[in-house]
Design an enzyme around this catalytic site. Structure first.
Site, PDB file in Angstrom:
ATOM      1  N   ASP A 192       0.853  -1.211   0.000  1.00 29.32           N
ATOM      2  CA  ASP A 192       0.000   0.000   0.000  1.00 29.32           C
ATOM      3  C   ASP A 192       0.880   1.250   0.000  1.00 29.32           C
ATOM      4  O   ASP A 192       0.605   2.216  -0.719  1.00 29.32           O
ATOM      5  CB  ASP A 192      -0.896   0.050   1.246  1.00 29.32           C
ATOM      6  CG  ASP A 192      -1.843  -1.128   1.379  1.00 29.32           C
ATOM      7  OD1 ASP A 192      -3.059  -0.934   1.254  1.00 29.32           O
ATOM      8  OD2 ASP A 192      -1.372  -2.263   1.607  1.00 29.32           O
ATOM      9  N   ASP A 238      -6.556   4.710  -4.708  1.00 29.82           N
ATOM     10  CA  ASP A 238      -6.526   3.614  -3.737  1.00 29.82           C
ATOM     11  C   ASP A 238      -5.398   2.695  -4.207  1.00 29.82           C
ATOM     12  O   ASP A 238      -5.547   1.950  -5.170  1.00 29.82           O
ATOM     13  CB  ASP A 238      -7.863   2.868  -3.716  1.00 29.82           C
ATOM     14  CG  ASP A 238      -7.927   1.877  -2.566  1.00 29.82           C
ATOM     15  OD1 ASP A 238      -6.863   1.515  -2.030  1.00 29.82           O
ATOM     16  OD2 ASP A 238      -9.049   1.464  -2.210  1.00 29.82           O
ATOM     17  N   THR A 292      -6.996  -4.814   0.889  1.00 26.34           N
ATOM     18  CA  THR A 292      -5.781  -5.069   1.686  1.00 26.34           C
ATOM     19  C   THR A 292      -5.975  -6.236   2.648  1.00 26.34           C
ATOM     20  O   THR A 292      -5.080  -7.065   2.820  1.00 26.34           O
ATOM     21  CB  THR A 292      -5.381  -3.799   2.462  1.00 26.34           C
ATOM     22  OG1 THR A 292      -5.112  -2.766   1.514  1.00 26.34           O
ATOM     23  CG2 THR A 292      -4.142  -4.030   3.308  1.00 26.34           C
ATOM     24  N   ASP A 331     -12.262   4.492  -3.037  1.00 26.02           N
ATOM     25  CA  ASP A 331     -12.778   3.147  -3.330  1.00 26.02           C
ATOM     26  C   ASP A 331     -13.787   3.170  -4.474  1.00 26.02           C
ATOM     27  O   ASP A 331     -13.974   2.161  -5.156  1.00 26.02           O
ATOM     28  CB  ASP A 331     -13.490   2.563  -2.093  1.00 26.02           C
ATOM     29  CG  ASP A 331     -12.534   2.244  -0.972  1.00 26.02           C
ATOM     30  OD1 ASP A 331     -11.648   1.408  -1.201  1.00 26.02           O
ATOM     31  OD2 ASP A 331     -12.662   2.834   0.119  1.00 26.02           O
ATOM     32  N   ASP A 380      -6.643  -1.948  -3.095  1.00 24.01           N
ATOM     33  CA  ASP A 380      -7.995  -2.158  -2.588  1.00 24.01           C
ATOM     34  C   ASP A 380      -8.150  -3.649  -2.329  1.00 24.01           C
ATOM     35  O   ASP A 380      -7.785  -4.470  -3.175  1.00 24.01           O
ATOM     36  CB  ASP A 380      -9.006  -1.663  -3.632  1.00 24.01           C
ATOM     37  CG  ASP A 380     -10.437  -1.743  -3.125  1.00 24.01           C
ATOM     38  OD1 ASP A 380     -10.706  -1.229  -2.022  1.00 24.01           O
ATOM     39  OD2 ASP A 380     -11.284  -2.332  -3.825  1.00 24.01           O
ATOM     40  N   GLU A 408      -5.277   7.188  -0.375  1.00 24.59           N
ATOM     41  CA  GLU A 408      -5.813   6.633   0.876  1.00 24.59           C
ATOM     42  C   GLU A 408      -4.826   6.732   2.037  1.00 24.59           C
ATOM     43  O   GLU A 408      -5.211   7.070   3.157  1.00 24.59           O
ATOM     44  CB  GLU A 408      -6.178   5.144   0.672  1.00 24.59           C
ATOM     45  CG  GLU A 408      -6.567   4.477   1.991  1.00 24.59           C
ATOM     46  CD  GLU A 408      -6.916   3.012   1.891  1.00 24.59           C
ATOM     47  OE1 GLU A 408      -6.949   2.448   0.783  1.00 24.59           O
ATOM     48  OE2 GLU A 408      -7.169   2.426   2.962  1.00 24.59           O
ATOM     49  N   THR A 465     -19.619  -7.302   0.999  1.00 19.51           N
ATOM     50  CA  THR A 465     -18.375  -7.426   1.756  1.00 19.51           C
ATOM     51  C   THR A 465     -18.178  -8.834   2.343  1.00 19.51           C
ATOM     52  O   THR A 465     -19.153  -9.520   2.642  1.00 19.51           O
ATOM     53  CB  THR A 465     -18.364  -6.394   2.895  1.00 19.51           C
ATOM     54  OG1 THR A 465     -17.139  -6.473   3.602  1.00 19.51           O
ATOM     55  CG2 THR A 465     -19.515  -6.615   3.868  1.00 19.51           C
ATOM     56  N   GLY A 479     -12.948  -6.004  -1.456  1.00 21.51           N
ATOM     57  CA  GLY A 479     -12.582  -4.971  -2.417  1.00 21.51           C
ATOM     58  C   GLY A 479     -13.761  -4.340  -3.133  1.00 21.51           C
ATOM     59  O   GLY A 479     -14.679  -5.040  -3.574  1.00 21.51           O
ATOM     60  N   LYS A 521     -15.596  -5.831  -6.800  1.00 19.38           N
ATOM     61  CA  LYS A 521     -17.040  -6.033  -6.915  1.00 19.38           C
ATOM     62  C   LYS A 521     -17.596  -5.342  -8.166  1.00 19.38           C
ATOM     63  O   LYS A 521     -18.533  -5.848  -8.788  1.00 19.38           O
ATOM     64  CB  LYS A 521     -17.732  -5.561  -5.626  1.00 19.38           C
ATOM     65  CG  LYS A 521     -17.496  -6.586  -4.488  1.00 19.38           C
ATOM     66  CD  LYS A 521     -18.355  -6.344  -3.293  1.00 19.38           C
ATOM     67  CE  LYS A 521     -17.709  -5.594  -2.183  1.00 19.38           C
ATOM     68  NZ  LYS A 521     -16.573  -6.301  -1.546  1.00 19.38           N
ATOM     69  N   HIS A 537     -16.184  -6.731   6.255  1.00 17.69           N
ATOM     70  CA  HIS A 537     -16.689  -5.559   6.978  1.00 17.69           C
ATOM     71  C   HIS A 537     -18.209  -5.630   7.121  1.00 17.69           C
ATOM     72  O   HIS A 537     -18.921  -4.664   6.862  1.00 17.69           O
ATOM     73  CB  HIS A 537     -16.296  -4.265   6.254  1.00 17.69           C
ATOM     74  CG  HIS A 537     -14.813  -4.073   6.107  1.00 17.69           C
ATOM     75  ND1 HIS A 537     -14.137  -4.296   4.930  1.00 17.69           N
ATOM     76  CD2 HIS A 537     -13.872  -3.686   7.006  1.00 17.69           C
ATOM     77  CE1 HIS A 537     -12.841  -4.053   5.095  1.00 17.69           C
ATOM     78  NE2 HIS A 537     -12.651  -3.687   6.348  1.00 17.69           N
TER      79      HIS A 537
HETATM   80  N1  LIG Z   1     -14.606  -0.540   7.945  1.00 15.65           N
HETATM   81  C1  LIG Z   1     -13.674  -0.328   7.007  1.00 15.65           C
HETATM   82  N2  LIG Z   1     -12.438   0.106   7.367  1.00 15.65           N
HETATM   83  C2  LIG Z   1     -11.498   0.323   6.428  1.00 15.65           C
HETATM   84  N3  LIG Z   1     -11.671   0.143   5.110  1.00 15.65           N
HETATM   85  C3  LIG Z   1     -12.869  -0.279   4.708  1.00 15.65           C
HETATM   86  C4  LIG Z   1     -13.930  -0.551   5.617  1.00 15.65           C
HETATM   87  N4  LIG Z   1     -14.995  -0.969   4.920  1.00 15.65           N
HETATM   88  C5  LIG Z   1     -14.619  -0.967   3.634  1.00 15.65           C
HETATM   89  N5  LIG Z   1     -13.338  -0.545   3.494  1.00 15.65           N
HETATM   90  C6  LIG Z   1     -12.601  -0.349   2.230  1.00 15.65           C
HETATM   91  O1  LIG Z   1     -13.500  -0.584   1.176  1.00 15.65           O
HETATM   92  C7  LIG Z   1     -13.133  -1.764   0.451  1.00 15.65           C
HETATM   93  C8  LIG Z   1     -14.391  -2.545   0.106  1.00 15.65           C
HETATM   94  O2  LIG Z   1     -14.950  -3.073   1.293  1.00 15.65           O
HETATM   95  P1  LIG Z   1     -15.163  -4.654   1.465  1.00 15.65           P
HETATM   96  O3  LIG Z   1     -13.909  -5.337   1.021  1.00 15.65           O
HETATM   97  O4  LIG Z   1     -15.464  -4.821   2.908  1.00 15.65           O
HETATM   98  O5  LIG Z   1     -16.301  -4.965   0.594  1.00 15.65           O
HETATM   99  C9  LIG Z   1     -12.191  -2.487   1.376  1.00 15.65           C
HETATM  100  O6  LIG Z   1     -11.371  -3.346   0.643  1.00 15.65           O
HETATM  101  C10 LIG Z   1     -11.476  -1.346   2.051  1.00 15.65           C
HETATM  102  O7  LIG Z   1     -10.532  -0.763   1.154  1.00 15.65           O
HETATM  103  P2  LIG Z   1      -8.927  -1.020   1.339  1.00 15.65           P
HETATM  104  O8  LIG Z   1      -8.701  -2.471   1.205  1.00 15.65           O
HETATM  105  O9  LIG Z   1      -8.391  -0.211   0.213  1.00 15.65           O
HETATM  106  O10 LIG Z   1      -8.563  -0.473   2.680  1.00 15.65           O
HETATM  107 MG   LIG Z   2     -10.083   0.435  -0.840  1.00 14.14          MG
HETATM  108 MG   LIG Z   3      -7.333   0.514   3.526  1.00 21.17          MG
HETATM  109 MG   LIG Z   4      -6.574   0.611  -0.113  1.00 22.26          MG
END
Ligand SMILES: Nc1ncnc2c1ncn2[C@@H]1O[C@H](COP(=O)(O)O)[C@@H](O)[C@H]1OP(=O)(O)O
Ligand SMILES: [Mg+2]
Ligand SMILES: [Mg+2]
Ligand SMILES: [Mg+2]
Length: 333
Positions: A58, A124, A129, A272, A127, A81, A220, A245, A249, A223
């Site tokens: 990242d 980002d 992570t 995102d 995405d 980010e 998700t 991610g 999606k 999350h």
């Molecule tokens: N509660 C959270 N805290 C931090 N990042 C989040 C959260 N919810 C979603 N994200 C970010 O949105 C993306 C899509 O959400 P999800 O994977 O849960 O569907 C995640 O990969 C993450 O991006 P990133 O990986 O860049 O930190």
């Molecule tokens: Mg992201």
């Molecule tokens: Mg992140």
């Molecule tokens: Mg990210």
């Protein structure tokens, strides 16, 4: 038909040159992400908690993207980010190439006169992570075959570079560093880059749709909460896919794997959704919050998508109409 400015094709508009650079920069980003995974040293840092991580990939990728783009386009606003200390970026992280294919495209007339200082780039660097770190753990702990079979997680990782003008997402580049990883590097090239621009089209993939009448919801995997799952159920889906991610999606939506991305929670941020929204819009899809309202991408906007994300290729109205009242009350923009 959207009118295009053919006079600019030999001398492309700023936005086309920026997209052409973003494409090359995103490919380099993908290579960095593969390199860090293979090095085995992920350098994981917890940001706000165990589901909000940052890795060396990242950090390096954000440095690479931001330094490369601001070197070629010093007047654009770039918002990434990761919160990183100001420091000189190593020369080998700088990418100055551009996609020839994109430079050859004619710019939609409405964007042909945009100036560098009017553009905002949302970055980002990695995405998905959480899934990246889980895939890495799996790679190091088990034999490769088991890992590949049980994970699939590497597909969730993308690099997102979104370009906004006047608060709207007008172009997006998505690199998927591990695309084709199951085939191995000998039989197929690993990684791919998708890009798109409303009014011009979307490239780097084949547009496919879920068969008519089938509702497949993607949401998700890391999350989730009750509001998130209740909202997915309210869509009366035939099937639910849980993957990591936001970029991943949207790729599922445009490749006919899912018909709606439903995330009734805060958590995603503007980086995102900007690139994914532009690509989805370029093929006639739509991305909004749970109220059905457009997201804005101005430089000074609040980063958090507090009212969730609802994205579809078709039939947005159906999904928006199914969002429970309780969700609309709980999630304010
Ligand atoms: N509660 C959270 N805290 C931090 N990042 C989040 C959260 N919810 C979603 N994200 C970010 O949105 C993306 C899509 O959400 P999800 O994977 O849960 O569907 C995640 O990969 C993450 O991006 P990133 O990986 O860049 O930190
Ligand atoms: Mg992201
Ligand atoms: Mg992140
Ligand atoms: Mg990210």
């Amino acid at each position: 038909m959207v009118p295009v400015d053919t006079t600019m094709s030999g001398n492309p508009a700023v936005v086309m040159r920026l997209v052409a650079s973003a494409y090359a920069v995103a490919e380099k980003a993908g290579a960095i992400i593969r390199m860090v995974l293979h090095s085995g040293e992920l350098g994981i840092v917890e940001k706000t908690g165990a589901n909000d991580l940052q890795t060396l990939a990242d950090r390096l990728v954000q440095q690479s993207i931001c330094a490369s783009l601001s070197k070629s386009f010093p007047k654009i606003t770039i918002i990434g980010e990761e919160d990183l200390p100001e420091e000189a970026v190593k020369e080998d992280l700088i990418e100055s190439g551009q996609s020839e294919e994109i430079l050859q495209k004619s710019c939609p007339l409405e964007y042909s006169a945009l100036k560098e200082e009017e553009l905002v780039v949302w970055v980002d660097p990695l995405d998905g992570t959480k899934e990246y770190t889980e895939a890495a753990k799996c790679l190091y702990l088990s034999d490769q075959l088991t890992c590949y079979l049980i994970s699939g997680l590497l597909d969730h990782v993308t690099v997102l570079i979104g370009i906004a003008y006047g608060g709207k997402a007008i172009a997006g580049v998505i690199n998927q560093p591990f695309f084709n990883y199951q085939l191995g590097t000998e039989t197929a090239e690993m990684g791919r880059t998708l890009w798109g621009m409303p009014g011009l089209g979307a490239f780097g993939f084949e547009l496919q749709e879920v068969p008519d009448g089938r509702r497949i919801v993607t949401t998700t995997r890391s999350h989730s909460n009750k509001l998130v799952t209740d909202t997915v159920d309210a869509m009366e889906p035939h099937d639910v896919i849980r993957v990591g991610g936001a970029g991943n999606k949207i790729v599922q939506l445009v490749e006919g794997k899912a018909s709606a991305y439903v995330f009734a929670s805060l958590g995603t941020k503007k980086w995102d959704t900007c690139a994914p929204e532009a690509i989805l819009h370029a093929v006639g899809g739509k991305l909004t919050d749970m109220h059905g309202s457009a997201l804005r991408y101005d430089a000074n906007v609040k980063h958090m998508n507090s009212a969730g994300v609802l994205a579809t290729l078709r039939n947005h109205q159906y999904y928006a109409s199914k969002v429970p009242q309780s969700v609309l009350q709980a999630l304010k923009p």
